[in-house]
Write an enzyme that holds these catalytic residues in place. Structure first.
Site, PDB file in Angstrom:
ATOM      1  N   GLU A  28     -19.792 -24.405  22.326  1.00 57.53           N
ATOM      2  CA  GLU A  28     -18.739 -23.575  21.730  1.00 57.53           C
ATOM      3  C   GLU A  28     -17.705 -23.090  22.746  1.00 57.53           C
ATOM      4  OE1 GLU A  28     -20.221 -20.289  19.430  1.00 57.53           O
ATOM      5  OE2 GLU A  28     -18.225 -19.867  18.615  1.00 57.53           O
ATOM      6  N   LYS A  81     -25.187 -12.829  16.230  1.00 57.02           N
ATOM      7  CA  LYS A  81     -24.823 -14.229  16.532  1.00 57.02           C
ATOM      8  C   LYS A  81     -24.087 -14.270  17.873  1.00 57.02           C
ATOM      9  CE  LYS A  81     -22.108 -18.043  16.474  1.00 57.02           C
ATOM     10  NZ  LYS A  81     -21.083 -18.373  17.465  1.00 57.02           N
ATOM     11  N   ASP A  92     -37.873 -22.579  24.309  1.00 58.47           N
ATOM     12  CA  ASP A  92     -37.853 -22.772  22.855  1.00 58.47           C
ATOM     13  C   ASP A  92     -36.939 -21.714  22.228  1.00 58.47           C
ATOM     14  OD1 ASP A  92     -38.399 -22.788  20.151  1.00 58.47           O
ATOM     15  OD2 ASP A  92     -40.574 -22.956  20.376  1.00 58.47           O
ATOM     16  N   HIS A 100     -10.302 -17.023  21.765  1.00 62.84           N
ATOM     17  CA  HIS A 100     -11.115 -18.139  21.277  1.00 62.84           C
ATOM     18  C   HIS A 100     -10.230 -19.367  21.062  1.00 62.84           C
ATOM     19  CE1 HIS A 100     -14.622 -19.937  19.524  1.00 62.84           C
ATOM     20  NE2 HIS A 100     -13.993 -20.188  18.375  1.00 62.84           N
TER      21      HIS A 100
HETATM   22  P1  HMG Z   1      -8.350 -12.928  29.091  1.00 59.84           P
HETATM   23  O1  HMG Z   1      -8.203 -11.478  29.366  1.00 59.84           O
HETATM   24  O2  HMG Z   1      -7.185 -13.667  28.516  1.00 59.84           O
HETATM   25  O3  HMG Z   1      -8.869 -13.686  30.373  1.00 59.84           O
HETATM   26  O4  HMG Z   1      -9.625 -13.114  28.146  1.00 59.84           O
HETATM   27  P2  HMG Z   1      -8.142 -13.938  31.760  1.00 59.84           P
HETATM   28  O5  HMG Z   1      -7.424 -15.246  31.662  1.00 59.84           O
HETATM   29  O6  HMG Z   1      -7.379 -12.725  32.194  1.00 59.84           O
HETATM   30  O7  HMG Z   1      -9.433 -14.102  32.721  1.00 59.84           O
HETATM   31  C1  HMG Z   1     -10.310 -13.006  32.966  1.00 59.84           C
HETATM   32  C2  HMG Z   1     -11.685 -13.579  33.348  1.00 59.84           C
HETATM   33  O8  HMG Z   1     -12.306 -14.165  32.195  1.00 59.84           O
HETATM   34  C3  HMG Z   1     -11.642 -14.691  34.394  1.00 59.84           C
HETATM   35  O9  HMG Z   1     -11.598 -14.149  35.693  1.00 59.84           O
HETATM   36  C4  HMG Z   1     -12.937 -15.411  34.123  1.00 59.84           C
HETATM   37  O10 HMG Z   1     -14.037 -14.688  34.633  1.00 59.84           O
HETATM   38  C5  HMG Z   1     -12.984 -15.367  32.597  1.00 59.84           C
HETATM   39  P3  HMG Z   1     -11.054 -15.068  36.944  1.00 59.84           P
HETATM   40  O11 HMG Z   1     -12.042 -16.143  37.149  1.00 59.84           O
HETATM   41  O12 HMG Z   1      -9.705 -15.590  36.508  1.00 59.84           O
HETATM   42  O13 HMG Z   1     -11.014 -14.086  38.073  1.00 59.84           O
HETATM   43  N1  HMG Z   1     -12.281 -16.525  32.042  1.00 59.84           N
HETATM   44  C6  HMG Z   1     -12.723 -17.783  32.137  1.00 59.84           C
HETATM   45  N2  HMG Z   1     -13.817 -18.316  32.689  1.00 59.84           N
HETATM   46  C7  HMG Z   1     -14.002 -19.638  32.590  1.00 59.84           C
HETATM   47  N3  HMG Z   1     -13.109 -20.458  31.973  1.00 59.84           N
HETATM   48  C8  HMG Z   1     -12.008 -19.979  31.400  1.00 59.84           C
HETATM   49  C9  HMG Z   1     -11.766 -18.582  31.467  1.00 59.84           C
HETATM   50  N4  HMG Z   1     -10.789 -17.783  31.001  1.00 59.84           N
HETATM   51  C10 HMG Z   1     -11.120 -16.525  31.370  1.00 59.84           C
HETATM   52  N5  HMG Z   1     -11.153 -20.804  30.810  1.00 59.84           N
HETATM   53  C11 HMG Z   1     -11.404 -14.287  27.124  1.00 59.84           C
HETATM   54  C12 HMG Z   1      -9.996 -14.378  27.702  1.00 59.84           C
HETATM   55  C13 HMG Z   1     -11.738 -15.594  26.434  1.00 59.84           C
HETATM   56  C14 HMG Z   1     -12.371 -14.028  28.277  1.00 59.84           C
HETATM   57  C15 HMG Z   1     -11.453 -13.072  26.142  1.00 59.84           C
HETATM   58  O14 HMG Z   1     -10.455 -13.245  25.172  1.00 59.84           O
HETATM   59  C16 HMG Z   1     -12.771 -12.913  25.449  1.00 59.84           C
HETATM   60  O15 HMG Z   1     -13.751 -12.495  26.023  1.00 59.84           O
HETATM   61  N6  HMG Z   1     -12.820 -13.225  24.147  1.00 59.84           N
HETATM   62  C17 HMG Z   1     -14.068 -13.209  23.378  1.00 59.84           C
HETATM   63  C18 HMG Z   1     -14.449 -14.624  23.117  1.00 59.84           C
HETATM   64  C19 HMG Z   1     -15.811 -14.751  22.481  1.00 59.84           C
HETATM   65  O16 HMG Z   1     -16.578 -13.834  22.350  1.00 59.84           O
HETATM   66  N7  HMG Z   1     -16.098 -15.979  22.114  1.00 59.84           N
HETATM   67  C20 HMG Z   1     -17.366 -16.316  21.504  1.00 59.84           C
HETATM   68  C21 HMG Z   1     -17.122 -17.185  20.318  1.00 59.84           C
HETATM   69  S1  HMG Z   1     -16.650 -16.199  18.944  1.00 59.84           S
HETATM   70  C22 HMG Z   1     -18.177 -15.948  18.190  1.00 59.84           C
HETATM   71  O17 HMG Z   1     -18.853 -16.881  17.919  1.00 59.84           O
HETATM   72  C23 HMG Z   1     -18.869 -14.634  18.115  1.00 59.84           C
HETATM   73  C24 HMG Z   1     -18.288 -13.451  17.414  1.00 59.84           C
HETATM   74  O18 HMG Z   1     -18.089 -13.671  16.037  1.00 59.84           O
HETATM   75  C25 HMG Z   1     -19.336 -12.383  17.622  1.00 59.84           C
HETATM   76  C26 HMG Z   1     -18.972 -11.067  17.042  1.00 59.84           C
HETATM   77  O19 HMG Z   1     -18.264 -11.027  16.030  1.00 59.84           O
HETATM   78  O20 HMG Z   1     -19.484 -10.052  17.593  1.00 59.84           O
HETATM   79  C27 HMG Z   1     -17.003 -13.081  18.016  1.00 59.84           C
END
Ligand code: HMG
Length: 422
Positions: free
Chosen positions: A82, A261, A277, A376
């Site tokens: 994901e 989740k 597991d 996302h």
């Molecule tokens: P941002 O503020 O735009 O990130 O957030 P950034 O570009 O400023 O980067 C900050 C740091 O995030 C980076 O630090 C990395 O540590 C990490 P740096 O290395 O630059 O010093 N980071 C990354 N690491 C690896 N690859 C990348 C990358 N980009 C940032 N490409 C971020 C962006 C996605 C982190 C933020 O928007 C976020 O945390 N969003 C949440 C996303 C999420 O939870 N996704 C899970 C899938 S959704 C789901 O299935 C579950 C859900 O329904 C559960 C719920 O409802 O509770 C959401």
């Protein structure tokens, strides 16, 4: 290792990441070889692991770097399909690290097995007979699996309960570094005939329970508000909203399911990578989430205005293993344990629960601020570009245009790609 900077790791190519790991982490040369050669599970080994094998299926193997748990820095192997899960965990772990990282505690680490008797002719007499033979029954269980006793583990406690038409005998077993399913099942099956003799009741089944309430682990963290946002008012709003999101997951099972989740986005990724597991871990945790009769969110967040901090906590059963099962067979699993520094089962359990809490934090923060789609979809855009059939060189331009498009979906990606190719 503590001062190692991982900034920019995500911008590297997979080969550069492997080089970075080889240069900076104390991994064994065998691990380094496996990473370089991308050595995966062979068909011969796969065929020995399960039935009717015709191939193997690969998934992305990522690293969530520098997660601070109980004062130690860990680099976590993550296997997930994901987008944004690894980014979210990395982001959360890095800001929680600045606030002192995670603290964990293990309540215990034992598995539970059960032998279920039915048609019990005389419930009170049966219970008295079992109680009188507790010591001998534990000895039967231990004789059935002597190797665990030699390692200091084994059956430790026997209790019994009348539930409905059943008399259920529960045995707690110290399984040491193993998850212990086979061990516990063997012990329970060895106990069943003697229990039948003692009670005059037939045994319906003898099996491990995945509701591992004797293997609970708690992870906590305290986030200083200044790390939530540089803007003080925004930090307060965020903390307040994250705490409310946590309360919502306590009262609404529809939200609790999604909340949990999100936690399992991280937990499953490392449980899978370490050869454990994940069905067992999921089953136990979801039962624990409903322990008082209502399904609730597993992780909780409290905003403490007087201390200017947000306090997170996650407790769940984590009967994780570092030995046994497929762990010694799959080369990628060996790599995963090496990346972690080969922790023992208790430490691995702590790391896993800590990252579950981090994963929940990232999701809640995104949900109550920008919304989940912003981060996302930014990362989903790459998957869409590839699904549309873009070549490596076409991906950056396609992603940029997709992010600006009104509807980010496969059809849009295909349409943009068509124009790019012209
Ligand atoms: P941002 O503020 O735009 O990130 O957030 P950034 O570009 O400023 O980067 C900050 C740091 O995030 C980076 O630090 C990395 O540590 C990490 P740096 O290395 O630059 O010093 N980071 C990354 N690491 C690896 N690859 C990348 C990358 N980009 C940032 N490409 C971020 C962006 C996605 C982190 C933020 O928007 C976020 O945390 N969003 C949440 C996303 C999420 O939870 N996704 C899970 C899938 S959704 C789901 O299935 C579950 C859900 O329904 C559960 C719920 O409802 O509770 C959401």
């Amino acid at each position: 290792m503590t001062k190692l900077s991982w900034t920019g790791f995500s911008k590297k190519t997979p080969q550069e990441r492997i080089q970075f790991i080889k240069e900076h982490l104390p991994i064994a040369s065998a691990t380094s070889y496996r990473l370089k050669e991308q050595e995966l599970l062979s068909l011969t080994t796969a065929n020995q692991m399960t039935e009717n094998v015709i191939s193997r299926m690969a998934l992305p193997f990522s690293v969530v770097p520098d997660v601070l748990v109980d004062g130690q820095h860990y680099h976590l192997p993550y296997v997930t399909e994901e987008p944004s899960v690894v980014a979210a965990a990395s982001f959360a772990a890095s800001i929680i690290k600045r606030s002192g990282g995670f603290q964990t505690s293990l309540h215990n680490r034992q598995m539970i097995g059960q032998v279920v008797l039915y048609n019990v002719p005389h419930m009170q007499k049966a219970q008295a007979a079992i109680a009188a033979e507790t010591k001998a029954l534990l000895a039967i269980a231990n004789e059935a699996y002597p190797s665990i006793v030699k390692r200091g583990g084994g059956a430790k406690m026997l209790t019994q309960e009348e539930k409905g038409d059943f008399l259920i005998v529960y045995v707690t077993v110290d399984t040491k570094e193993a998850m212990g399913a086979n061990m516990v099942n063997t012990m329970m099956e060895a106990l069943a005939p003697r229990l039948e003799e003692l009670t005059g009741a037939p045994s319906l089944m003898a099996i491990l329970s995945n509701y591992a309430t004797e293997a609970l682990v708690t992870a906590t963290c305290t986030l200083e508000l200044r790390f939530l946002s540089r803007n003080q008012q925004e930090a307060v709003t965020l903390a307040d909203k994250i705490a409310r999101a946590s309360q919502l997951a306590q009262v609404d099972p529809y939200r609790a399911s999604t909340h949990n989740k999100g936690i399992f986005n991280g937990i499953d990724a490392i449980v899978l990578a370490t050869g454990n597991d994940w069905r067992a871990i999921e089953a136990g945790a979801h039962a624990y989430a409903a322990r008082d009769g209502q399904y609730r969110g597993l992780a909780t967040w409290d905003y403490l205005p007087n201390k200017a901090c947000l306090k997170g906590s996650l407790t769940l059963p984590m009967p994780i293993a570092t030995k046994g099962g497929s762990i010694g067979l799959n080369p990628s699993v060996k790599t995963a344990h090496d990346l972690l520094g080969n922790p023992d089962a208790k430490t691995l359990a702590s790391i896993i629960v800590a990252i579950g809490l981090a994963q929940n934090f990232a999701a809640l923060k995104a949900l109550v601020s920008t919304g989940i789609q912003a981060g996302h979809m930014k990362l989903q855009a790459r998957s869409l570009a590839m699904l549309a059939g873009a070549k490596e060189a076409e991906i950056p331009q396609l992603v940029t245009e997709l992010l600006q498009a009104k509807h980010m979906n496969l059809a849009t990606a295909q349409a943009i790609l068509k124009t790019l190719k012209k």
